[in-house]
Design a protein around this motif. Structure first.
Motif, PDB file in Angstrom:
ATOM      1  N   ASN A 142       0.855  -1.182   0.000  1.00 36.29           N
ATOM      2  CA  ASN A 142       0.000   0.000   0.000  1.00 36.29           C
ATOM      3  C   ASN A 142       0.893   1.235   0.000  1.00 36.29           C
ATOM      4  N   MET A 143       0.636   2.176  -0.914  1.00 36.61           N
ATOM      5  CA  MET A 143       1.551   3.311  -1.054  1.00 36.61           C
ATOM      6  C   MET A 143       1.626   4.151   0.220  1.00 36.61           C
ATOM      7  N   LYS A 144       0.484   4.288   0.936  1.00 35.18           N
ATOM      8  CA  LYS A 144       0.518   5.131   2.137  1.00 35.18           C
ATOM      9  C   LYS A 144       1.308   4.463   3.249  1.00 35.18           C
ATOM     10  N   ARG A 145       1.169   3.143   3.375  1.00 33.34           N
ATOM     11  CA  ARG A 145       1.970   2.430   4.380  1.00 33.34           C
ATOM     12  C   ARG A 145       3.445   2.471   3.996  1.00 33.34           C
ATOM     13  N   PHE A 146       3.679   2.379   2.693  1.00 31.12           N
ATOM     14  CA  PHE A 146       5.048   2.461   2.181  1.00 31.12           C
ATOM     15  C   PHE A 146       5.676   3.803   2.575  1.00 31.12           C
ATOM     16  N   MET A 147       4.922   4.874   2.346  1.00 34.58           N
ATOM     17  CA  MET A 147       5.455   6.193   2.700  1.00 34.58           C
ATOM     18  C   MET A 147       5.614   6.324   4.210  1.00 34.58           C
ATOM     19  N   ALA A 148       4.757   5.621   4.982  1.00 33.83           N
ATOM     20  CA  ALA A 148       4.866   5.680   6.434  1.00 33.83           C
ATOM     21  C   ALA A 148       6.202   5.123   6.886  1.00 33.83           C
ATOM     22  N   PHE A 149       6.555   3.936   6.386  1.00 33.15           N
ATOM     23  CA  PHE A 149       7.829   3.358   6.824  1.00 33.15           C
ATOM     24  C   PHE A 149       9.001   4.127   6.252  1.00 33.15           C
ATOM     25  N   SER A 150       8.828   4.651   5.025  1.00 30.94           N
ATOM     26  CA  SER A 150       9.880   5.496   4.479  1.00 30.94           C
ATOM     27  C   SER A 150      10.093   6.707   5.387  1.00 30.94           C
ATOM     28  N   SER A 151       8.984   7.267   5.927  1.00 32.82           N
ATOM     29  CA  SER A 151       9.140   8.455   6.773  1.00 32.82           C
ATOM     30  C   SER A 151       9.735   8.084   8.133  1.00 32.82           C
ATOM     31  N   VAL A 152       9.495   6.851   8.601  1.00 43.20           N
ATOM     32  CA  VAL A 152      10.162   6.406   9.835  1.00 43.20           C
ATOM     33  C   VAL A 152      11.665   6.431   9.621  1.00 43.20           C
ATOM     34  N   SER A 153      12.092   5.875   8.477  1.00 41.74           N
ATOM     35  CA  SER A 153      13.522   5.814   8.232  1.00 41.74           C
ATOM     36  C   SER A 153      14.097   7.220   8.017  1.00 41.74           C
ATOM     37  N   GLN A 154      13.328   8.092   7.334  1.00 42.48           N
ATOM     38  CA  GLN A 154      13.806   9.472   7.137  1.00 42.48           C
ATOM     39  C   GLN A 154      13.941  10.200   8.466  1.00 42.48           C
ATOM     40  N   ALA A 155      13.039   9.887   9.436  1.00 46.10           N
ATOM     41  CA  ALA A 155      13.126  10.530  10.748  1.00 46.10           C
ATOM     42  C   ALA A 155      14.459  10.201  11.402  1.00 46.10           C
ATOM     43  N   GLY A 156      14.947   8.974  11.169  1.00 46.28           N
ATOM     44  CA  GLY A 156      16.251   8.604  11.704  1.00 46.28           C
ATOM     45  C   GLY A 156      17.347   9.490  11.160  1.00 46.28           C
ATOM     46  N   TYR A 157      17.280   9.761   9.846  1.00 45.20           N
ATOM     47  CA  TYR A 157      18.300  10.638   9.254  1.00 45.20           C
ATOM     48  C   TYR A 157      18.193  12.059   9.817  1.00 45.20           C
ATOM     49  N   ILE A 158      16.941  12.523  10.021  1.00 47.05           N
ATOM     50  CA  ILE A 158      16.776  13.877  10.539  1.00 47.05           C
ATOM     51  C   ILE A 158      17.418  13.986  11.921  1.00 47.05           C
ATOM     52  N   VAL A 159      17.195  12.962  12.762  1.00 46.69           N
ATOM     53  CA  VAL A 159      17.688  13.029  14.140  1.00 46.69           C
ATOM     54  C   VAL A 159      19.210  12.900  14.199  1.00 46.69           C
ATOM     55  N   LEU A 160      19.829  12.436  13.090  1.00 49.05           N
ATOM     56  CA  LEU A 160      21.294  12.423  13.047  1.00 49.05           C
ATOM     57  C   LEU A 160      21.865  13.789  13.406  1.00 49.05           C
ATOM     58  N   GLY A 161      21.163  14.854  13.004  1.00 49.37           N
ATOM     59  CA  GLY A 161      21.631  16.207  13.287  1.00 49.37           C
ATOM     60  C   GLY A 161      21.789  16.452  14.775  1.00 49.37           C
ATOM     61  N   VAL A 162      20.939  15.789  15.595  1.00 56.15           N
ATOM     62  CA  VAL A 162      21.023  15.973  17.041  1.00 56.15           C
ATOM     63  C   VAL A 162      22.312  15.380  17.576  1.00 56.15           C
ATOM     64  N   MET A 163      22.765  14.282  16.941  1.00 55.51           N
ATOM     65  CA  MET A 163      24.004  13.652  17.409  1.00 55.51           C
ATOM     66  C   MET A 163      25.182  14.596  17.234  1.00 55.51           C
ATOM     67  N   ALA A 164      25.156  15.397  16.155  1.00 54.50           N
ATOM     68  CA  ALA A 164      26.244  16.351  15.964  1.00 54.50           C
ATOM     69  C   ALA A 164      26.191  17.383  17.090  1.00 54.50           C
ATOM     70  N   GLY A 165      24.999  17.842  17.407  1.00 47.60           N
ATOM     71  CA  GLY A 165      24.819  18.703  18.563  1.00 47.60           C
ATOM     72  C   GLY A 165      25.410  20.093  18.451  1.00 47.60           C
ATOM     73  N   ASN A 166      25.838  20.510  17.274  1.00 46.84           N
ATOM     74  CA  ASN A 166      26.357  21.877  17.146  1.00 46.84           C
ATOM     75  C   ASN A 166      25.567  22.641  16.091  1.00 46.84           C
ATOM     76  N   GLY A 167      26.000  23.857  15.845  1.00 48.09           N
ATOM     77  CA  GLY A 167      25.276  24.693  14.892  1.00 48.09           C
ATOM     78  C   GLY A 167      25.202  24.077  13.512  1.00 48.09           C
ATOM     79  N   LEU A 168      26.301  23.408  13.136  1.00 47.71           N
ATOM     80  CA  LEU A 168      26.329  22.734  11.843  1.00 47.71           C
ATOM     81  C   LEU A 168      25.246  21.661  11.777  1.00 47.71           C
TER      82      LEU A 168
END
Lengths: 492, 103
Positions: free
Chosen positions: A296-322
């Motif tokens: 199902n395309m919507k479920r597909f996008m849901a799991f894709s967005s779960v994985s994208q959220a992981g990439y977004i939170v990578l920025g928190v690991m850097a923890g600086n302005g960059l």
């Protein structure tokens, strides 16, 4: 009391003004007024985006430091209102349809309230204001998920959403009560940062951190708090799904960064680095693995967005302005790519009611432009150069490695391997559209004008955001103005 | 007898754990909602306890609790509305019946 402080809350006041206007027009005008509701909201949000950026704010911190309006938060609000504008354009056709005739105004009002909540959440520097923002962003969303009154799935999705949302808020509140206990009776982010000192760990602090991370993880749908995502995304009206997947995630990610880096930055390596580390690896991997088997395309996008959220939170690991800059850039690119994909999904669903991936077989024969846009969106989400997604991934990986820690290099390696895995399932959609030899299942149709505008804007964003460096520079300068020492760890 | 802070904190934590247990094991949506209320109330109770015992000079925890109660009420109202809608559609409020969205 000094009422001029409200001047600093300009972005919130603008959204509140649009809300009141929509409410009044909806209540007191006849059929003619109801017709202009959606275009009016779209145009006003676009104007608001410009206004938020160009009107100088009257003060950095107001109400005793409870609310902060600096360039970084204003840039983030601009990104969110651009996303809001695109979502309203995409929702236009559905909002104008028969079933929505009497509830058009309600839909827009609820959307505007959630935007208001997100703005508060981004600007809050006190946990009380933050909780109010968080709840006014997530409660109306439950009502929006349940908006398809005649479809049972919509209600089931809504109950799943509201129960998990309340559960996560309860956990978050419990964690905050512990934070309150050790912070010396204050819930200001600055006071908490002062009382959290390097190397001083207590069980109380660890529990508090774990609870706060769990509570925010639910909003961001990080693994293991992601179980609601697929069901809610599938059952909700498609425009609401699009809204849920980009805007509420973007706002929550920004708040996540501010809370963890600004409040708890001092115990980064002692307490929450490994928590976030484990959560990010699990999020990216589980999101990818589950996305592969979705039909199902919507479920597909849901799991894709779960994985994208992981990439977004990578920025928190850097923890600086960059890290903050690349995170905001990633969110901006994610907004256009994901909304591009959702525009295609929702227009096909509106016209033909088809939502499964096999329905996309041979789409290029009947709807070449839609296939083209969908392909670009998939390429951008997967991170194929020269599309924007590639640059946002590069920048976020660079920011994570900027601290030079070996463990973070390993984290980037895991993320890179997962990027390759994600290529497989994003290309499945492309393969279905262009290569599959089956007869096309979706007949040829013309999209509405609003959808075309929204989709073209998304495609323009996907193509140019990476290549046009002023956008990254704009975000970098915005973050730099707020936090002058960009490479230093804790943003104070 | 002077009651120490533990006499209040332990019941509050027990209440929280009961809430989590109920949320996971109960099959009726209204019961799940009640468990959620238990969790929210124990968090509120915690704020009041910490304020009263650790920081008697200020009121921040109490004020926070007032806001949290209002928010919890809004959440419950919304959840009840959605449960009523589900009951109208399928005539049941059991979570075992709401399983159309899968795979």
């Amino acid at each position: 009391m000094d009422y001029s402080q409200f001047g600093a809350m300009l972005p919130e006041l603008i959204v509140l003004g649009i809300f009141l206007l929509v409410f009044l027009v909806d209540t007191f005008s006849g059929a003619a007024g109801k017709k202009i509701l959606t275009p009016m909201t779209a145009v006003l949000t676009l104007l608001a985006t410009v206004a938020i950026w160009i009107v100088p704010s009257c003060g950095e911190a107001v109400f005793g430091g409870m609310y902060v309006s600096d360039t970084a938060t204003r840039a983030m609000k601009c990104i969110l209102s651009v996303g809001f504008f695109l979502v309203v354009l995409q929702a236009h056709e559905w909002v104008e349809s028969e079933v929505m005739a009497v509830r058009k105004g309600e839909f827009l009002e609820l959307l505007l309230v959630t935007l208001f909540g997100m703005y508060l959440m981004i600007s809050a520097r006190h946990f009380l204001l933050f909780i109010i923002g968080l709840e006014s962003a997530s409660l109306p969303l439950a009502a929006l998920v349940a908006f398809n009154k005649h479809k049972y799935e919509s209600h089931e999705a809504a109950i799943k959403y509201i129960l998990t949302a309340v559960f996560s808020s309860a956990i978050l509140l419990m964690g905050l009560s512990f934070v309150y206990a050790f912070s010396g009776g204050s819930l200001y982010f600055n006071d908490i940062a002062l009382s959290v000192t390097q190397g001083e760990m207590s069980g109380l602090l660890l529990v508090a951190l774990a609870f706060v991370m769990a509570g925010l993880g639910f909003k961001l749908s990080l693994v293991p708090f992601h179980l609601w995502t697929a069901d809610v995304y599938e059952g909700a009206p498609t425009s609401v799904t699009a809204y849920l997947s980009v805007l509420s995630k973007g706002a929550a990610a920004f708040a996540f960064f501010i809370i963890f880096v600004q409040c708890f930055g001092a115990v980064y390596s002692d307490a929450w680095e490994w928590m976030a580390y484990a959560v990010i690896i699990a999020t990216i991997t589980v999101g990818n693995l589950f996305a592969m088997r979705q039909k199902n395309m919507k479920r597909f996008m849901a799991f894709s967005s779960v994985s994208q959220a992981g990439y977004i939170v990578l920025g928190v690991m850097a923890g600086n302005g960059l890290g903050l800059t690349s995170m905001m850039f990633y969110i901006f690119v994610y907004v256009v790519s994901n909304l591009g994909a959702f525009a295609v999904i929702s227009t096909i669903e509106d016209k033909t009611g088809k939502i499964s991936m096999t329905d996309y077989n041979g789409l290029h024969v009947t709807n070449p432009w839609l296939s083209f846009a969908m392909t670009l969106a998939m390429f951008s989400l997967a991170g194929i150069p020269p599309f924007a997604g590639f640059f946002s991934k590069i920048l976020i990986f660079t920011s994570v490695t900027s601290t030079g820690s070996m463990a973070l290099y390993m984290l980037v390696l895991v993320a890179l391997i997962n990027t390759i895995i994600s290529l497989y399932y994003y290309l499945l959609v492309v393969k279905a559209m262009w290569i599959s030899a089956d007869a096309p299942k979706v007949e040829s149709f013309k999209s509405s004008r609003c959808m075309k505008v929204s989709l073209s804007l998304c495609v323009l964003g996907i193509v140019f955001f990476g290549l046009v460096s002023p956008i990254y520079d704009w975000l970098y300068n915005a973050v730099l103005t707020s936090f002058p020492n960009a490479l230093a760890f804790v943003l104070q | 007898m002077d009651l120490s802070i533990l006499w209040y904190l332990v019941p509050s934590v027990i209440m929280f754990v009961c809430g989590v247990y109920g949320f996971i094991t109960r099959k009726n949506m209204v019961a799940i909602l009640i468990s959620l209320e238990l969790m929210l109330n124990s968090a509120d109770l915690n704020f009041v306890i910490f304020n009263r015992f650790l920081f008697p000079g200020s009121m921040e925890g109490m004020v926070f609790t007032l806001f949290a109660i209002a928010i919890a009420a809004a959440e419950t109202a919304l959840a009840i509305a959605i449960i009523i809608n589900i009951y109208r559609s399928i005539g049941s409020t059991e979570v075992t019946e709401t399983n159309k969205l899968k795979h």
